[in-house]
Scaffold this motif. Structure first.
Motif, mmCIF file in Angstrom:
data_model
loop_
_atom_site.group_PDB
_atom_site.id
_atom_site.type_symbol
_atom_site.label_atom_id
_atom_site.label_comp_id
_atom_site.label_asym_id
_atom_site.label_seq_id
_atom_site.Cartn_x
_atom_site.Cartn_y
_atom_site.Cartn_z
ATOM 1 N N LEU A 162 0.818 -1.294 -0.096
ATOM 2 C CA LEU A 162 0.078 -0.089 0.046
ATOM 3 C C LEU A 162 0.851 1.127 0.254
ATOM 4 O O LEU A 162 1.849 1.286 0.722
ATOM 5 C CB LEU A 162 -0.899 0.096 1.229
ATOM 6 C CG LEU A 162 -1.781 -1.158 1.410
ATOM 7 C CD1 LEU A 162 -2.808 -1.226 2.652
ATOM 8 C CD2 LEU A 162 -2.865 -1.096 0.224
ATOM 9 N N ARG A 163 0.681 2.159 -0.761
ATOM 10 C CA ARG A 163 1.546 3.559 -1.141
ATOM 11 C C ARG A 163 0.593 4.680 -1.181
ATOM 12 O O ARG A 163 -0.021 4.593 -2.182
ATOM 13 C CB ARG A 163 2.577 3.002 -2.226
ATOM 14 C CG ARG A 163 3.594 3.936 -2.450
ATOM 15 C CD ARG A 163 4.411 4.120 -3.782
ATOM 16 N NE ARG A 163 4.672 2.948 -4.050
ATOM 17 C CZ ARG A 163 5.991 2.489 -4.116
ATOM 18 N NH1 ARG A 163 6.960 3.307 -4.086
ATOM 19 N NH2 ARG A 163 6.478 1.203 -4.712
ATOM 20 N N GLU A 164 0.874 5.530 -0.449
ATOM 21 C CA GLU A 164 0.224 6.807 -0.760
ATOM 22 C C GLU A 164 1.314 7.881 -1.015
ATOM 23 O O GLU A 164 2.346 8.148 -0.269
ATOM 24 C CB GLU A 164 -0.399 7.438 0.596
ATOM 25 C CG GLU A 164 -1.143 8.491 0.363
ATOM 26 C CD GLU A 164 -2.545 8.371 -0.113
ATOM 27 O OE1 GLU A 164 -2.780 8.931 -1.351
ATOM 28 O OE2 GLU A 164 -3.457 7.821 0.594
ATOM 29 N N HIS A 180 6.812 9.239 0.358
ATOM 30 C CA HIS A 180 5.619 8.317 0.332
ATOM 31 C C HIS A 180 5.441 7.709 1.689
ATOM 32 O O HIS A 180 6.177 7.560 2.394
ATOM 33 C CB HIS A 180 6.136 6.880 -0.600
ATOM 34 C CG HIS A 180 6.226 7.115 -2.276
ATOM 35 N ND1 HIS A 180 6.656 6.328 -3.005
ATOM 36 C CD2 HIS A 180 6.579 8.496 -2.574
ATOM 37 C CE1 HIS A 180 6.869 6.943 -4.302
ATOM 38 N NE2 HIS A 180 6.847 8.203 -4.163
ATOM 39 N N SER A 181 4.004 7.307 1.761
ATOM 40 C CA SER A 181 3.708 6.439 3.007
ATOM 41 C C SER A 181 3.408 5.047 2.480
ATOM 42 O O SER A 181 3.016 5.008 1.574
ATOM 43 C CB SER A 181 2.202 7.029 3.604
ATOM 44 O OG SER A 181 2.097 8.469 4.192
ATOM 45 N N TRP A 182 4.134 4.112 3.439
ATOM 46 C CA TRP A 182 4.260 2.745 2.761
ATOM 47 C C TRP A 182 3.694 1.871 3.823
ATOM 48 O O TRP A 182 4.264 1.821 5.102
ATOM 49 C CB TRP A 182 5.758 2.802 2.312
ATOM 50 C CG TRP A 182 6.144 1.165 2.095
ATOM 51 C CD1 TRP A 182 6.612 0.278 2.919
ATOM 52 C CD2 TRP A 182 6.242 0.748 0.881
ATOM 53 N NE1 TRP A 182 6.990 -0.671 2.243
ATOM 54 C CE2 TRP A 182 6.925 -0.703 0.914
ATOM 55 C CE3 TRP A 182 6.210 1.114 -0.355
ATOM 56 C CZ2 TRP A 182 7.136 -1.537 -0.010
ATOM 57 C CZ3 TRP A 182 6.445 0.239 -1.390
ATOM 58 C CH2 TRP A 182 6.741 -1.244 -1.368
ATOM 59 N N PRO A 215 2.808 -1.993 9.604
ATOM 60 C CA PRO A 215 2.875 -0.652 9.988
ATOM 61 C C PRO A 215 2.985 0.398 8.772
ATOM 62 O O PRO A 215 3.038 -0.212 7.494
ATOM 63 C CB PRO A 215 3.867 -0.366 10.881
ATOM 64 C CG PRO A 215 4.424 -1.759 11.298
ATOM 65 C CD PRO A 215 3.953 -2.708 10.135
ATOM 66 N N THR A 216 2.897 1.520 9.085
ATOM 67 C CA THR A 216 2.809 2.358 7.891
ATOM 68 C C THR A 216 4.159 3.210 8.082
ATOM 69 O O THR A 216 4.295 3.897 9.395
ATOM 70 C CB THR A 216 1.791 3.448 7.737
ATOM 71 O OG1 THR A 216 0.558 2.680 7.503
ATOM 72 C CG2 THR A 216 2.009 4.515 6.632
ATOM 73 N N ALA A 217 5.113 3.385 7.445
ATOM 74 C CA ALA A 217 6.349 3.983 7.419
ATOM 75 C C ALA A 217 6.148 5.281 6.351
ATOM 76 O O ALA A 217 5.692 5.193 5.322
ATOM 77 C CB ALA A 217 7.361 3.090 6.994
ATOM 78 N N GLU A 218 6.982 6.186 6.906
ATOM 79 C CA GLU A 218 7.192 7.571 6.166
ATOM 80 C C GLU A 218 8.351 7.403 5.594
ATOM 81 O O GLU A 218 9.366 7.536 6.076
ATOM 82 C CB GLU A 218 6.727 8.777 6.985
ATOM 83 C CG GLU A 218 5.331 8.827 7.474
ATOM 84 C CD GLU A 218 4.295 8.806 6.697
ATOM 85 O OE1 GLU A 218 4.462 9.206 5.700
ATOM 86 O OE2 GLU A 218 3.251 8.184 7.146
ATOM 87 N N GLY A 252 11.202 -3.892 1.000
ATOM 88 C CA GLY A 252 10.634 -2.918 -0.144
ATOM 89 C C GLY A 252 11.068 -1.604 0.036
ATOM 90 O O GLY A 252 11.219 -0.774 -0.710
ATOM 91 N N ALA A 253 10.583 -1.351 1.337
ATOM 92 C CA ALA A 253 10.999 0.097 1.818
ATOM 93 C C ALA A 253 12.373 0.447 1.692
ATOM 94 O O ALA A 253 12.983 1.588 1.096
ATOM 95 C CB ALA A 253 10.449 0.437 3.307
#
Length: 357
Positions: free
Chosen positions: A263-265, A272-274, A288-291, A329-330
């Motif tokens: 999931l990517r914003e 990106h939020s990842w 979790p969501t990583a910035e 991936g991050a």
């Protein structure tokens, strides 16, 4: 039987991919129309997974693919060796004029509000010439194989490449391997010879042989013809739409035991939020969501797939397998090129900085 999969405990090859090798020309932040120099990255969605698993995760992997005997082919083959991937080549002779060729991907990195631009030259591509019978799967799998992987980019290249995937999957299944497929829907490629309808037809036949599907909501809709809401109207980080489509996926393809995606914003080219999510044998898992501060976004999805597959092959708990894919991936987006430059230790340590829960 963990995860609903029967994973062989050992084999001469932990994973074999089938796909096309390409070289990507990267002018950095300069648009191609003004570029004066480029870096060359060796890539291919299916190869990237094998390369990441070999280089970062220290597994034994192979790639079944086309290789053209000319200097660009030599450059690409050198990179395959450097990443520690065992090649199984169907060789083609270049005629010195118009091919066959190793495909070229042109991709700048964009900057700030200007997004990356990607286009191709896949004219007379060696990978698109591959057909059933080109690989001796029994020989490739003779020492044992634990996992077989391919993807929608290779399936989209020609009328024969999807048949190669199906042939390889059936042979891998007979050899006892788990089979995965990254939908990786690329509209530009499918539009050359059939569009969404042909894509859904071919990918549908492929997924009948698949245990693990990787793909987001749009991939599921366009690649598999699974009905769903307008994904453009939902938050890119909201897993509800993705999980809401899983019932339709497994109803249509009951052999599928796992569906996962990133999931990517995208806030800007470099910010990106990842996150990542997975449905594993009836249970749901969310990372979790990583910035992220992005250097080069290309290959992040393949980085997730490699880390996730590593977690499953290693017998990690499902949540940890998702986290390993998310972390790798991050980290892959922090280095140039399409394949990994990070270590397993860095992947396991990732997660202590800039994470919102």
């Amino acid at each position: 039987m963990k995860y609903g999969l029967n994973i062989a405990p050992q084999g001469a090859l932990d994973l074999v991919s089938v796909g096309a090798l390409v070289h990507r020309l990267d002018p950095g932040i300069v648009p191609f129309r003004k570029a004066t120099e480029c870096k060359i990255h060796v890539s291919g969605g299916e190869f990237n997974v094998a390369a990441n698993l070999a280089d970062c995760f220290r597994l034994q992997t192979g790639i079944a693919t086309a290789m053209v005997d000319y200097p660009i082919g030599d450059l690409i083959a050198e990179r395959v060796r450097a990443m520690g991937v065992k090649p199984f080549y169907k060789r083609f002779k270049h005629n010195g004029v118009n091919g066959p060729n190793m495909a070229t991907v042109y991709s700048d990195r964009g900057y700030g509000a200007r997004g990356p631009v990607v286009f191709y030259n896949r004219s007379n591509e060696g990978g698109a010439l591959l057909k059933p019978g080109d690989f001796d799967w029994n020989s490739i799998f003779a020492g044992g194989v634990r996992w077989f992987h391919s993807g929608g980019i290779f399936a989209a290249l020609s009328a024969t490449t999807g048949e190669v995937i199906i042939e390889g999957m059936k042979a891998a299944k007979a050899a006892g391997a788990v089979v995965s497929f990254d939908l990786n829907y690329r509209e530009k490629l499918w539009n050359i010879w059939g569009g969404d309808q042909k894509a859904a037809e071919i990918i549908g036949r492929i997924v009948e042989n698949v245990d693990v599907v990787i793909g987001n909501e749009e991939d599921l809709q366009k690649g598999l013809g699974i009905p769903g809401p307008d994904v453009q109207k939902k938050s890119k980080l909201d897993p509800a739409v993705f999980f809401g489509m899983i019932g339709n996926v497994v109803a249509k393809y009951p052999k599928v035991k796992i569906v996962a995606t990133t999931l990517r914003e995208v806030h800007s080219t470099a910010r990106h939020s990842w996150s990542a999510v997975a449905w594993i044998d009836g249970q749901t898992y969310v990372a979790p969501t990583a910035e992220l501060d992005i250097l080069d976004r290309v290959g992040g999805g393949d980085g997730f797939a490699a880390g996730f597959i590593y977690g499953l092959l290693s017998g990690e708990e499902p949540q940890e397998a998702v986290r390993l894919g998310w972390a790798h991936g991050a980290l892959l987006t922090t280095t140039p090129g399409d394949t990994t430059m990070v270590t397993l230790e860095q992947v396991r340590a990732f997660g202590s900085v800039r994470i919102s829960r």
